[in-house]
Design an enzyme around this catalytic site. Structure first.
Site, PDB file in Angstrom:
ATOM      1  N   ASP A  90      16.574   1.211  -2.323  1.00  0.00           N
ATOM      2  CA  ASP A  90      16.948   2.234  -2.950  1.00  0.00           C
ATOM      3  C   ASP A  90      16.484   1.903  -3.830  1.00  0.00           C
ATOM      4  O   ASP A  90      17.730   1.151  -4.589  1.00  0.00           O
ATOM      5  CB  ASP A  90      17.774   3.402  -2.439  1.00  0.00           C
ATOM      6  CG  ASP A  90      17.125   3.604  -0.930  1.00  0.00           C
ATOM      7  OD1 ASP A  90      17.086   3.624  -0.143  1.00  0.00           O
ATOM      8  OD2 ASP A  90      18.554   4.669  -0.414  1.00  0.00           O
ATOM      9  N   ASP A 104      11.790   6.220   7.999  1.00  0.00           N
ATOM     10  CA  ASP A 104      12.998   5.899   7.662  1.00  0.00           C
ATOM     11  C   ASP A 104      13.356   4.811   8.471  1.00  0.00           C
ATOM     12  O   ASP A 104      12.946   4.561  10.137  1.00  0.00           O
ATOM     13  CB  ASP A 104      14.520   6.549   7.371  1.00  0.00           C
ATOM     14  CG  ASP A 104      15.395   5.495   6.260  1.00  0.00           C
ATOM     15  OD1 ASP A 104      15.173   4.825   5.398  1.00  0.00           O
ATOM     16  OD2 ASP A 104      15.640   6.247   4.898  1.00  0.00           O
TER      17      ASP A 104
END
Ligand code: GLA
Length: 381
Positions: A183, A126
């Site tokens: 997302d 990430d």
């Protein structure tokens, strides 16, 4: 390692968020096998954020939370491997993960070695808490090097959400897939937005380093960690078809232990998976007058085609608008002239129904938020 087709699997985040455990992972592994998802191609089981303790040990190594994972990560990887699956884990290029657990910044080589020791096969990496003075591309390269030198094949799944012009450098880092969008949430608006964002950057997709449109929300039905308004069965079908045809990795996010039959049938749709996993991995092209991927943010109707390895053609007709439409494309756009002597024998990917299309225009009714997907075989007229 080289990855020739988009990775497929299941990831804990969409459903469980921080509430993960050895038990959750093991039951998810059982479900992947018992439901037939593993045999359909979903072989990676990925532990997302929140698996670690907030402190490293005295040697600077990451430690699994002993309450969530009483037998450590190695026990999970042994269990998963015995089931013919592969295990993924999560870390971050910054000082902390997005949920504020320790990140791998300046610990890249130590962490890669730890993951290799634990039998990890996949790393989702990430982009939260990146020190501002550091270049993202250097941090992904550093982890890419660490993984390539850790002594184990570990698939590198970059997750910088397309930030900092990821597309221009990601293929230099060793990443096998890269999150090309932010997302996805379980709502039609989110699915639609993610899909349209993809068009602009579809040309950066390719074998070996795949554009990752994020985990699937198919079957979440408003539950779990990213459940918003939920989506309808039609919308989930369109979502899965878009991800499949655009060549995204297919990472399931719903609770596969309790998913209903409709969800399972969609996730295991053989035609769509075969199109996604086609060995030639050619890129789709737009039909119907849209000559490039910059269709514009208000454009809600599009058809595209993808040439498959065995000479078949996959066709997707998508209606993201709020009203039903008749949609069409011309066979000439596929290279089939009126006098070429060939027709298309088209299998509907959802119903198995077969229709034929001769020279000229092919028209199909597509309900609002819906799609038609065909695998087309060329046959003599
Ligand atoms: C980011 C990622 C998500 C998930 C969370 C975990 O938001 O994009 O996919 O991994 O972090 O904290």
């Amino acid at each position: 390692m080289i990855q020739l087709t988009p990775p497929m699997g299941w990831n804990s985040w969409n459903t469980f968020g921080p509430n993960i455990s050895e038990e959750t992972l093991k039951t998810a592994a059982d479900a992947l096998v018992e439901t037939g998802l593993r045999d359909a191609g979903y072989i990676y089981l990925v532990i997302d954020d929140c698996w670690a303790l907030k402190q490293r040990d005295e040697n600077g190594r990451l430690v699994a939370d002993p309450v969530k994972f009483p037998n450590g990560i190695k026990a999970v990887s042994d269990y998963v491997h015995a089931k013919g699956l592969k295990l993924g884990i999560y870390s971050c290029a910054g000082t902390m993960t997005c949920a504020q657990y320790p990140g791998s910044y300046e610990y890249e080589f130590v962490d890669a070695a730890t993951f290799a020791e634990w039998g990890i096969d996949f790393l989702k990496y990430d982009y939260c808490f990146k020190p501002e003075f550091e270049l993202g591309e250097l941090l992904y390269r550093r982890m890419g090097l660490a993984l390539a030198n850790c002594g184990r094949d570990i698939l590198f799944s970059a997750c910088s959400w397309g930030n900092d012009d990821t597309k221009s450098w990601i293929k230099t880092t060793g990443a096998h897939m890269w999150r090309s969008t932010h997302d996805v949430m379980d709502s039609w608006e989110s699915i639609k937005t993610r899909a349209k964002e993809q068009f602009e950057i579809q040309r950066f997709n390719g074998m070996g380093c795949f554009n990752d449109m994020d985990m699937l929300v198919v079957g979440m039905n408003g539950k779990g960690n990213v459940g918003l308004s939920a989506s309808s069965a039609t919308q989930y079908r369109t979502h899965f078809a878009l991800w499949a045809l655009l060549g995204s990795p297919l990472m399931i996010g719903c609770d596969i232990r309790t998913a209903d039959e409709e969800t399972m049938a969609l996730l295991k749709n053989k035609e769509l998976i075969a199109i996604n996993q086609d060995p030639a991995y050619r890129q789709p092209f737009l039909l119907g007058g849209f000559r490039n991927w910059k269709v514009g943010i208000d454009e809600d109707h599009f058809c595209f085609a993808k040439f498959l390895e065995n000479g078949d053609i996959a066709i997707g007709m998508f209606n993201l608008s709020d009203s039903d439409s008749n949609m069409f494309f011309h066979l000439t756009e596929l290279g089939l002239s009126r006098i070429c002597g060939k027709k298309l024998v088209m299998t509907d990917a959802f119903t198995g129904e077969i229709v034929e299309s001769r020279a000229g225009q092919f028209t199909s009714f597509v309900e609002k938020h819906g799609c038609k997907v065909y695998r087309c075989r060329l046959a003599d007229e």
